[in-house]
Design a protein around this motif. Sequence first.
Motif, PDB file in Angstrom:
ATOM      1  N   ASP A   3       3.501   5.984  -5.550  1.00 26.81           N
ATOM      2  CA  ASP A   3       3.254   6.144  -6.983  1.00 26.81           C
ATOM      3  C   ASP A   3       2.196   7.218  -7.241  1.00 26.81           C
ATOM      4  N   GLN A  19       3.697   1.522  -1.344  1.00 24.54           N
ATOM      5  CA  GLN A  19       4.220   1.628  -2.705  1.00 24.54           C
ATOM      6  C   GLN A  19       3.208   2.339  -3.610  1.00 24.54           C
ATOM      7  N   TYR A  20       1.923   1.973  -3.449  1.00 23.09           N
ATOM      8  CA  TYR A  20       0.895   2.629  -4.268  1.00 23.09           C
ATOM      9  C   TYR A  20       0.798   4.117  -3.932  1.00 23.09           C
ATOM     10  N   GLN A  25      -4.182   4.726 -11.812  1.00 25.66           N
ATOM     11  CA  GLN A  25      -2.941   4.062 -11.386  1.00 25.66           C
ATOM     12  C   GLN A  25      -3.245   2.844 -10.520  1.00 25.66           C
ATOM     13  N   ILE A  26      -4.177   2.991  -9.577  1.00 28.62           N
ATOM     14  CA  ILE A  26      -4.457   1.854  -8.700  1.00 28.62           C
ATOM     15  C   ILE A  26      -5.210   0.759  -9.441  1.00 28.62           C
ATOM     16  N   TYR A  51       0.769  -4.224  -7.618  1.00 26.82           N
ATOM     17  CA  TYR A  51       0.631  -4.027  -6.171  1.00 26.82           C
ATOM     18  C   TYR A  51       0.171  -5.302  -5.465  1.00 26.82           C
ATOM     19  N   GLY A  64      -2.618  -0.714 -11.991  1.00 24.98           N
ATOM     20  CA  GLY A  64      -1.547  -1.385 -11.252  1.00 24.98           C
ATOM     21  C   GLY A  64      -2.002  -2.665 -10.602  1.00 24.98           C
ATOM     22  N   TYR A  65      -3.191  -2.641 -10.018  1.00 20.28           N
ATOM     23  CA  TYR A  65      -3.699  -3.864  -9.383  1.00 20.28           C
ATOM     24  C   TYR A  65      -4.045  -4.912 -10.435  1.00 20.28           C
ATOM     25  N   TRP A  71       0.834  -1.197   0.000  1.00 16.38           N
ATOM     26  CA  TRP A  71       0.000   0.000   0.000  1.00 16.38           C
ATOM     27  C   TRP A  71       0.871   1.250   0.000  1.00 16.38           C
TER      28      TRP A  71
END
Length: 610
Positions: free
Chosen positions: A22, A18-19, A61-62, A71, A65-66, A16
């Motif tokens: 970002d 890390q997210y 992004q989330i 992540y 990324g997920y 988390w």
Amino acid sequence: MSEGKETEPKPRLWLWSQYFLDAFSWIVAILLALLLRYELDVSRISWLAALSVMAVAVLTQIVAGYSFSLYRGRYSFGSFQEARLLVVVTLIVAVTTSIFLFVFINQTGIGRSIGAIAFPFACMFMAAIRYLKRLYVEGKPRPDEAAQRTLVYGAGFLGNSLVNRMLQDPHSPFFPVGLIDDDPAKKHLHLSSVSVLGRGEDLPEIVRRTHAKVLVLAFADVESGKVREISDAVSGLRVRVLVLPPLKKMLEGGFADFRDIAVEDLIGRRPVDIEVERIAGYVTGKRVLVTGAGGSIGSELCRQLTAFAPSELMMLDRDESGLQATQLSISGHGLLNGRDTILADIRDEHALKEIFNERAPQVVFHAAALKHAPLLQQYPEEAWKTNVIGTLNVLRAARDAGVDTLVNISTDKAANPTTALGHSKRVAEKLTAWMAQQTGKTYVSVRFGNVLGSRGSMLPLFSQQIRNGGPITVTHPDATRFFMTIPEACQLVIQAGAIGTGGEVMLLDMGEPVRILDVARQMIATSGKDIEIVFTGLRPGEKLHEELVGYLEVDARPLHPKISHTSAKTLDPALLEYRAWRQRCLDEAGGPVIDLESSIADDDPLAKGA
């Protein structure tokens, strides 16, 4: 259900974080893009619209990324794999923000190029965060004070991986203090703060300067000559030399996989590339008989042959204890009550004929023999009875039973023989060639040198002498021998039966000859004891340097890179005469190696080949 909830993995805090880092990178990148787009004139920026663009970027992004597991902890932090994925996700975010700005251009009042301008900044910020964190993670752990100061020989991929593992594991028993590499281009190279200190020729000086206690050879396939050179260079410096296991095992295991230099490393034996299809063709589904199955070579032959699924494996020996040990290693029991074990002596021609006729083997490996040269030099008649007459008994029984393939296991001492052992095995080769000519079947001989670890061989003898406190007895400081491991010897014996033609002698490549004194010194160094070496002098008939290829024999390798083919002269059993053979053994013991064939008168009973 409750159990399932308890075992469900929980999101880790660092993922988390890390997210959020970002997301923060995107916010900063968009701010920089706006400042650049409007030439630092903040009055022209619609901050409400800017916040909406940042929200779109952060949410995308989330989601992206997920979706791409950025992540989920599936990629090593700061790895090249993660970097490639990061670029893809960042590009998706940039495209999404650009589409958002294009669709809602009138509502936002912000230029459509903001997403494109922010993209490189976002990539740079996120990569920088990962790089800094990786530097911190890799630089923090250090082995404790008890770790041994270690030099790593080889600054390539293995050396780099090894140094990283040593530095990152706080419980590592090794602390790298320097690298050694013979490549001049790596003279000033640094791997994880560990520098290349010099080349192999500088080893003694580097060891003294760094006070290193361990030297690890980080080579994928280190040559035996190089191992001996390195071992000699650090001799007397109280440095423990370790070698790496194969790469696969090294990556799977830990530092416990490191091991001290073994005699096999000095000799340089490597796994053999077996042509399984050819072997399966003449062994699989066939009735196979092995003589001397209780010995070192015979027992390993039996174990390897079982992998090729013969319809029946018959193990013949006169040593009941040896037979039991072989049966135990294959079937897990030593009951000795099955048809797989046969108690018989190859000197007994009548018994052999009965066994061969009843059991009807199709493939025979003849490993039964007497092999101790000094003892047979004193009692040459025993060599004659077993190695000559016994082999002839096996050949005749095989002929009468219709055996298709027979492999007679010989020795390098049959090349230009000077001892009773060498002469007896040379005669056995010629009898095998004669029987191949008579039957038209694939009857071949296989010749190789000393086998590491075989019963009664040099290594067990040295080991016992070391256990007894010494001394180790070596015949001559310059004496060399060819060596081969038992599994490799048996692999090539089986291979030879697949590619040989009737009457041939197959010469197994033994690599470079090894000085016996070097082996003795290495075994003493490994033991950690102070053992004296005593030179006893060459025994009657013993050569200073063994040979694999005899006088006028060729060294052709048409089918396998480790197997040479040559032809043996045939010898009619009717010409066998023990007294003439024995006299030649006595005459040539300790004498020079000569052209044996031309040294015998034409009317000699052995002139045609013995």
